[in-house]
Design an enzyme around this catalytic site. Structure first.
Site, short mmCIF file in Angstrom:
data_model
loop_
_atom_site.label_atom_id
_atom_site.label_comp_id
_atom_site.label_asym_id
_atom_site.label_seq_id
_atom_site.Cartn_x
_atom_site.Cartn_y
_atom_site.Cartn_z
N ASN A 152 0.86 -1.19 0.00
CA ASN A 152 0.00 0.00 0.00
C ASN A 152 0.89 1.24 0.00
O ASN A 152 2.00 1.21 0.54
CB ASN A 152 -0.88 -0.01 1.25
CG ASN A 152 -1.80 1.19 1.31
OD1 ASN A 152 -2.40 1.58 0.29
ND2 ASN A 152 -1.94 1.79 2.47
N HIS A 154 0.79 5.16 1.40
CA HIS A 154 0.02 6.00 2.32
C HIS A 154 0.60 7.42 2.33
O HIS A 154 1.81 7.59 2.40
CB HIS A 154 0.06 5.40 3.73
CG HIS A 154 -0.77 6.18 4.68
ND1 HIS A 154 -2.15 6.13 4.67
CD2 HIS A 154 -0.43 7.08 5.64
CE1 HIS A 154 -2.62 6.97 5.59
NE2 HIS A 154 -1.61 7.55 6.19
C1 GAR Z 1 -2.55 9.08 -2.88
O1 GAR Z 1 -2.13 10.26 -2.25
C2 GAR Z 1 -2.38 7.90 -1.95
O2 GAR Z 1 -1.26 7.98 -1.13
C3 GAR Z 1 -3.64 8.00 -1.14
O3 GAR Z 1 -4.65 8.36 -2.06
C4 GAR Z 1 -4.07 9.10 -3.12
C5 GAR Z 1 -4.45 8.43 -4.39
O4 GAR Z 1 -4.06 9.17 -5.50
N1 GAR Z 1 -3.95 6.75 -0.49
C6 GAR Z 1 -4.55 6.67 0.69
O5 GAR Z 1 -4.90 7.64 1.32
C7 GAR Z 1 -4.77 5.26 1.19
N2 GAR Z 1 -5.27 5.26 2.52
P1 GAR Z 1 -4.08 8.50 -6.95
O6 GAR Z 1 -5.44 7.82 -7.11
O7 GAR Z 1 -3.94 9.67 -7.87
O8 GAR Z 1 -2.94 7.53 -7.04
#
Ligand code: GAR
Length: 262
Positions: A152, A154
């Site tokens: 994952n 984060h």
């Molecule tokens: C990213 O910032 C990722 O780290 C976060 O969501 C965003 C997705 O962006 N993930 C979380 O918060 C997981 N708990 P993306 O869809 O453009 O890759």
């Protein structure tokens, strides 16, 4: 070559960075599917445009169907087992709420497992997947905690600020440094062994938007790097125990990064 599956919920910029990484050989692998928990995830269109197969497991619909009694838990779901193993909720959670959560997620996860199975992937990457995976899924897809195969990313320097808005939480708290973390999944929320982290200073007066943008750019470099370490067999999860001066012991699974094989 690593067969990679991806799960997303939103815009899919990390997914795009991983697909790019495979194409430009920074990752010795290929993304063989992108699955989403909702049909409106914009990343699905991006994946298809890059020739990656996609599917949707509509979590919202499954949760509603479970609530309405129109769907039941999978036959092999064991409530007591899932309740004992999960580390998503503390003992204070209403048992009925926890049961509803674990049953509905197992129903969704059974569907996910059915769709993922034919692809025979080596690694599952969560790339902005805003659902927590429960022991039902983890035990079936990645049963050995010393050889995990779900990663994952984060948007915070874990173990600070787990949950749904890592950059927002970092900014609101008044931190002077922000960052992102790639880790393996375990039964908790953002608690699994850490593979890699990147950090940057938060400039005085900087907005939350700037922080998010900087963070995302770091994610796009960090995630492919960590996936390549996995592809090269350089990630070793070790169970470590430390004796503290108080006499207590601290036990933790940690990732050791092995040198690259010649
Ligand atoms: C990213 O910032 C990722 O780290 C976060 O969501 C965003 C997705 O962006 N993930 C979380 O918060 C997981 N708990 P993306 O869809 O453009 O890759």
């Amino acid at each position: 070559m690593l067969r990679i599956g991806a799960l997303i919920s939103g815009s899919g910029t990390n997914l795009t960075a991983i697909i790019d990484g495979c194409e430009n050989r920074r990752i010795d692998g290929a993304v063989v599917f992108a699955g989403a928990d909702n049909p409106s995830a914009a990343g699905l269109t991006k994946a298809r445009a890059r020739g990656v197969e996609t599917f949707v497991v509509d979590y919202r619909r499954i949760i509603d169907e479970i609530s309405a009694g129109a769907l039941t838990a999978p036959e092999d779901f064991l409530l007591e087992d899932a309740t004992t193993k999960q580390r998503l909720f503390s003992g204070r959670t209403d048992p009925a709420d926890m049961r509803r959560f674990l049953v509905s997620r197992a129903a969704a996860e059974a569907r996910l497992l059915d769709l993922i199975r034919p692809y025979s992937i080596d690694l599952l990457v969560l790339a902005g997947f805003m659902r927590t995976l429960t022991p039902y899924f983890i035990d079936r897809f990645s049963p050995d905690p010393l050889n995990p195969r779900i990663m994952n990313i984060h948007p915070a320097l874990l173990p600070a600020f787990p949950g749904v808005d890592g950059y927002g939480d970092t900014w609101r708290y008044g931190c002077k440094v922000a960052g992102c973390t790639v880790h393996f999944i375990d039964y908790g929320e953002d608690t699994g062994p850490i593979i890699g982290q990147r950090a940057f200073d938060i400039d005085e007066g900087s907005s939350i938007e700037v922080l998010r943008e900087k963070g995302l750019q770091m994610e796009w470099a960090l995630y492919p790097h960590c996936i390549q370490l996995f592809a090269e067999g350089q990630l070793k999860v070790e169970e470590t125990v430390f004796r503290l001066p108080s006499g207590k012991s601290y036990r933790r699974k940690r990732v050791r990064i092995l040198p690259k094989k010649a």
